[in-house]
Write an enzyme that holds these catalytic residues in place. Structure first.
Site: not given
Ligand code: SAM
Length: 285
Positions: A19, A169, A100
Site C-alpha cells: 500500500h 493483487d 487498496s
C-alpha cells in the site's frame, strides 16, 4: 470455491509495503491535471476492522501497521501512507484498515475513475456496500465489477485518457494465478503501453512464486522496477509468508530514490529475525 478472506491479513507487513508503494504511484499520477483511471483487479472488501475476530485471530497487523502507527517521523513514502490510514481512522486508536480501493478513493479526484473487480461474492457485496454508503459528492467515479479481474482488466483497457494505474493483487489461492498474472500483464501492456502496472506477489516456498519476477522481467521491453521486503527466515515446514514483492511496469522516475530511503527503514521496523532484508532492482531508460 474461493476461501481466501483478506480480513485475516489486513494491515500485515505485506499490505503495508504494497500500500505504501501503491500510494506513491497514485501520487505521481496526481501531479498532472489530466484525469486518470485506477484499475484494481483484485479489490477485496475495501475496509477491514482490526478489532474484529478475524483480524484478531492471528493479529497480523501487529507486526505490520501497528509498528508504524505511533511514529512521528517516517520516510516520505511511508509518512504519506500512514497519514492516509490515520485519516481513515478518525481516532487516535488504530481500529480500521483501508484496503487498496479505499486508499485510492481518498486520493483520487472527481474527474478520475476507479474500476474495481472482485470475484468472491461476499467480498464483492461488502465492496459494493462500502462505496454505496459513503459521500459521493466530490469523489472519483467508482465502478464495482463482481467478477474475474484478469479478464475484466482486458475488457476495460485502455482508459479513455490513456493515463492510469493497474494494481494486480491476487491472493494466489488458485495456483494458476501465477500464470494468469503473467498473461494479464503481457496482454494488458499491449492494450495500454503507457500505463503503470503494479503486481504484488508473496514470498512463499513455491517454485512459481520464486520464478514470477523473472518471468515478468522477461515479458517486457518497457521500464520496470522490482522490490522485495523479507521480514523473516522461511519457516522450516515450508508454510507461511516470509515476505513479499512488488513488480512495476513503467514506474515513475522518482520511485527508486523513495524506496532507497524507505526500504532499510522497513527492514528495521518490520524485520522479525536476522534474515530480514530488502532488494531493489530496476531498469529505467
Ligand atoms: N487489493 C486488496 C487490497 O490491497 O486491499 C486486497 C486483495 S486480496 C489480496 C485478493 C482478493 O482477490 C480477494 O478478495 C479475493 O476474493 C479476490 N479474488 C480472487 N480471485 C479473483 C479473480 N480471479 N478476480 C477478482 N478477484 C479475485
Amino acid at each position: 470455491m474461493l476461501s481466501y478472506r483478506h480480513a485475516f491479513h489486513a494491515g500485515n507487513h505485506a499490505d503495508l509495503f504494497k500500500h505504501a508503494v501503491f500510494v506513491a504511484l497514485l501520487r505521481h499520477l496526481l501531479k498532472k491535471d489530466k484525469a486518470f483511471w485506477c484499475i484494481d483487479t483484485h479489490a477485496g472488501a475495501a475496509q477491514y476492522s482490526l478489532v474484529g475476530d478475524w483480524a484478531l485471530k492471528n493479529a497480523e497487523f501487529e507486526s505490520g501497521i501497528s509498528r508504524l502507527w505511533g511514529m512521528k517521523v517516517l520516510p516520505p513514502l511511508l509518512a504519506d501512507y500512514v497519514d492516509l490510514v490515520r485519516a481513515f481512522n478518525h481516532t487516535p486508536e488504530l481500529r480500521y484498515y483501508p484496503g487498496s480501493p479505499q486508499l485510492a478513493v481518498q486520493l483520487m479526484r472527481r474527474k478520475d475513475a476507479l474500476q474495481l473487480f472482485e470475484l468472491h461474492s461476499t467480498e464483492g457485496d461488502l465492496l459494493e456496500k462500502h462505496f454505496r454508503g459513503s459521500d459521493v459528492k466530490n469523489r472519483a467515479r467508482v465502478e464495482v465489477h463482481k467478477g474475474d479481474g484478469f479478464s475484466g482488466l482486458l475488457s476495460v483497457l485502455p482508459p479513455p485518457s490513456r493515463r492510469g494505474l493497474v494494481l494486480i493483487d491476487p491472493s494466489y489461492e488458485d495456483k494458476q494465478d501465477y500464470k494468469r498474472v503473467a498473461t494479464a500483464l503481457r496482454e494488458g501492456v499491449k492494450r495500454f503501453a503507457t500505463g503503470t502496472f503494479m503486481v504484488w506477489y508473496p514470498q512463499v516456498q513455491r517454485r512459481d512464486a520464486a520464478m514470477l519476477p523473472d518471468t515478468l522481467m522477461n515479458l517486457q521491453r518497457t521500464d520496470w522496477l522490482h522490490a522485495t521486503l523479507t521480514v523473516k527466515e522461511p519457516a522450516a515446514g515450508g508454510l507461511g509468508l516470509h515476505g513479499s514483492g512488488v513488480f512495476i511496469i513503467n514506474p515513475p522516475w522518482t520511485l527508486p530514490a523513495m524506496l532507497k530511503e524507505a526500504m532499510p527503514w522497513l527492514v528495521k521496523m518490520l524485520g522479525q529475525d536476522g534474515e530480514a532484508a530488502f532488494s531493489l532492482d530496476y531498469r529505467m531508460a
